[in-house]
Design a protein around this motif. Sequence first.
Motif, PDB file in Angstrom:
ATOM      1  N   GLY A  94       0.821  -1.199   0.000  1.00  0.00           N
ATOM      2  CA  GLY A  94       0.000   0.000   0.000  1.00  0.00           C
ATOM      3  C   GLY A  94       0.855   1.250   0.000  1.00  0.00           C
ATOM      4  N   ARG A 102      -3.714   7.246  -3.724  1.00  0.00           N
ATOM      5  CA  ARG A 102      -3.630   6.048  -2.884  1.00  0.00           C
ATOM      6  C   ARG A 102      -3.519   4.830  -3.801  1.00  0.00           C
ATOM      7  N   ASN A 104      -2.920   0.480  -4.040  1.00  0.00           N
ATOM      8  CA  ASN A 104      -2.945  -0.816  -3.365  1.00  0.00           C
ATOM      9  C   ASN A 104      -2.713  -1.909  -4.392  1.00  0.00           C
TER      10      ASN A 104
END
Length: 222
Positions: A94, A102, A104
């Motif tokens: 992450g 963001r 992931n």
Amino acid sequence: TLLFATITAGYTDDRNESYVDYSHTEALTLARMMKGENHRRSYLLNASLDKSFPDLGVSIKSSADYSHSTYLLSQSGVFTTNNSNVTGVNINLGYQKLKWLRLNAGVRGSVCWEDNKVADSDKLRRLDINSSIYVFPRKTIEIKISANNQINEIAKSQFKNFSLFDAEFKYDFNKYLQFSLNATNLSDSRHYIIAQDSGIDSYYYDLPLRGREMLVKVLIRL
């Protein structure tokens, strides 16, 4: 240091007074509930290790697991105790250093196999890859793109690849009104194939999927 490590072990013991007997013909498959002792045991072992690097905005989560089950298997009057095994490894990454981004990503590799006194199955492998991207160009806008890819070994050295791509866009016009656009199955995948081998018999499913879809939504907050 933000370092976490866990070890989990589990055991279950089930005793039943009935079992399912399967009979296969060219036209159909019969599953009959029969009276008899049916004892099932399951074991599970899992170890995980998580590490975070706040200065870099990076987190790493990893785990390894193994499960084993023994149970009665009955087919066309043939009885045997079947042993089912699954082992796998997971790694997830992450990233959340920037306020507007963001990331992931995760990978899982697993192997499953069955064995009993009648026959042993091949060791079948599976690879799952998941990733997602969140972008926040403004406080009122959110964009998400996710992808899932699966590689399944349905028979020895025979692989099937399956992919899904989704996207979502959200816009907050004000505190009372939100617009969003969802796009699912962008790759327009139409089939999902599942295979299982118990050592006595094999199962093969070809599940149809809905194609590419778009959905516009309006959310009103009162």
